[in-house]
Design a protein around this motif. Structure first.
Motif, PDB file in Angstrom:
ATOM      1  N   GLY A 116       0.709  -0.961   0.114  1.00  0.00           N
ATOM      2  CA  GLY A 116      -0.158   0.105  -0.080  1.00  0.00           C
ATOM      3  C   GLY A 116       0.733   1.098  -0.008  1.00  0.00           C
ATOM      4  N   VAL A 117       0.194   1.522  -0.934  1.00  0.00           N
ATOM      5  CA  VAL A 117       1.643   3.444  -0.954  1.00  0.00           C
ATOM      6  C   VAL A 117      -0.096   4.788  -1.004  1.00  0.00           C
ATOM      7  CG1 VAL A 117       2.839   4.955  -2.830  1.00  0.00           C
ATOM      8  CG2 VAL A 117       3.019   2.236  -2.675  1.00  0.00           C
ATOM      9  N   ASN A 118       0.930   5.489   0.083  1.00  0.00           N
ATOM     10  CA  ASN A 118       0.022   6.827   0.510  1.00  0.00           C
ATOM     11  C   ASN A 118      -0.210   7.816  -0.393  1.00  0.00           C
ATOM     12  OD1 ASN A 118      -1.222   5.832   3.770  1.00  0.00           O
ATOM     13  ND2 ASN A 118       0.996   5.383   3.777  1.00  0.00           N
ATOM     14  N   LEU A 119      -1.081   7.957  -0.905  1.00  0.00           N
ATOM     15  CA  LEU A 119      -0.875   9.557  -2.032  1.00  0.00           C
ATOM     16  C   LEU A 119      -1.430  10.701  -1.426  1.00  0.00           C
ATOM     17  CD1 LEU A 119      -1.759   8.657  -6.396  1.00  0.00           C
ATOM     18  CD2 LEU A 119       0.031   8.228  -4.315  1.00  0.00           C
ATOM     19  N   SER A 120      -0.905  12.087  -1.293  1.00  0.00           N
ATOM     20  CA  SER A 120      -1.539  12.949  -1.329  1.00  0.00           C
ATOM     21  C   SER A 120      -2.403  13.969  -1.949  1.00  0.00           C
ATOM     22  CB  SER A 120      -0.274  13.779  -0.693  1.00  0.00           C
ATOM     23  OG  SER A 120       0.204  13.817   0.345  1.00  0.00           O
TER      24      SER A 120
END
Ligand code: C2E
Ligand code: MG
Ligand code: MG
Ligand code: MG
Length: 276
Positions: A116-120
């Motif tokens: 899982g990669v957090n995106l702003s």
């Protein structure tokens, strides 16, 4: 707003506000050089299947160790990175680093990992984002299903543009997860419009789940909602076996939290893949 504290006046930092607080000016100038100085590192936190106890995936979480400022938490520097626009290059570094790491694990025989990669919000609306992700997946020969994009409700405005970006992501083959679900004041109608895969129950609901009837009710409802819509559901911030038990009984499929593991450096990740 300006708040008085002793003799000194501090201008508190807020979105869209000019920065006057000296600590933040320092932090910004340090953050500008954080990538080239190799001060950023990704930690990975396991996401565990509550029914089999198996680790199914991991969330990548950014860490910043600076020689002057010490260890700065993402809660502090991500908002600054957002406001200064630095989030674009930092976020790009994060995506490439995850891809590079996934390739290195594949080469070591660890297959089928999902990260899982957090995106702003700012990153999410970058016109070149999907192209860039597609390019990186190809560069590192990765299956698109190895990435799960995490976006908060707030970042997904109920507009045609959001739908377009999310559709593009689905077209590439990425999974899409709503982070901190239930805290973003958005209308539920987006659940039928957006091509989503996962709802992540915010840790603020999980914290008092055993003692606060309202938190328990909200959590149960989110789980039920996700299950009825055919979405995956992950509870965040699970710290005790009692919380995990409650969630399992409520038919929550997955959980993430200190009970299972804190976020760990890449080298330690394999420990969580060996079945116990
Ligand atoms: P998030 O995406 O909701 O991540 C979950 C946060 O909860 C992480 O904090 C994680 O370390 C923490 N956590 C996990 N398990 C537990 C638990 O059992 N108890 C408690 N009290 N906390 C737990 P962290 O790493 O400090 O990150 C904070 C936020 O910073 C993240 O919230 C995310 O919004 C943002 N962030 C982190 N990495 C990135 C990144 O690469 N890009 C962007 N745009 N944002 C990031
Ligand atoms: Mg997240
Ligand atoms: Mg979250
Ligand atoms: Mg959060």
């Amino acid at each position: 707003q300006v708040k008085e504290k002793g003799k000194a006046h501090y201008q508190f930092y807020n979105t869209g506000m000019t920065v006057h607080f000296p600590g933040l000016v320092m932090m910004e100038s340090q953050l500008r050089r954080a990538i080239e100085n190799r001060e950023l590192i990704l930690y990975y936190q396991p996401q565990v299947d509550l029914h089999t106890n198996e680790t199914t995936s991991f969330e990548a979480l950014l860490r910043w160790a600076n020689p002057i400022l010490g260890f700065v938490s993402p809660g502090e520097f991500i908002p600054l990175a957002e406001d200064t626009g630095l989030i674009i290059s930092i976020g790009d570094w994060v995506i490439e680093e995850v891809c590079r790491q996934l390739r290195s694990w594949e080469d070591k025989g660890i297959h089928g990992l999902k990260i899982g990669v957090n995106l702003s919000p700012k990153q999410f609306t970058q016109p070149s984002l999907c192209e860039r992700i597609a390019y990186l997946l190809k560069k590192y020969s990765l299956k698109p299903s190895s990435l799960e994009i995490e976006i908060t409700e707030g970042a997904m405005q109920d507009t045609a543009e959001t739908i377009k970006i999310l559709d593009q992501m689905k077209e590439i083959g990425l999974s899409i997860s709503v982070d901190d679900f239930g805290t973003g004041y958005s209308s539920l109608s987006y659940l039928k419009q957006f091509p989503l895969d996962t709802l992540k129950i915010d840790q603020s609901f999980v914290k008092e789940i055993l003692f606060d009837k309202k938190d328990a009710a909200i959590t149960n409802t989110i789980i039920h909602l996700a299950n009825s819509l055919g979405l995956e559901v992950i509870a965040e911030g699970v710290e005790t076996t009692e919380q995990a038990g409650f969630l399992k009984d409520a038919n929550c499929s997955k959980a993430q939290g200190f009970l299972f593991s804190k976020p760990v450096p890449a080298e330690e990740l394999f420990k969580h893949l060996i079945p116990v």
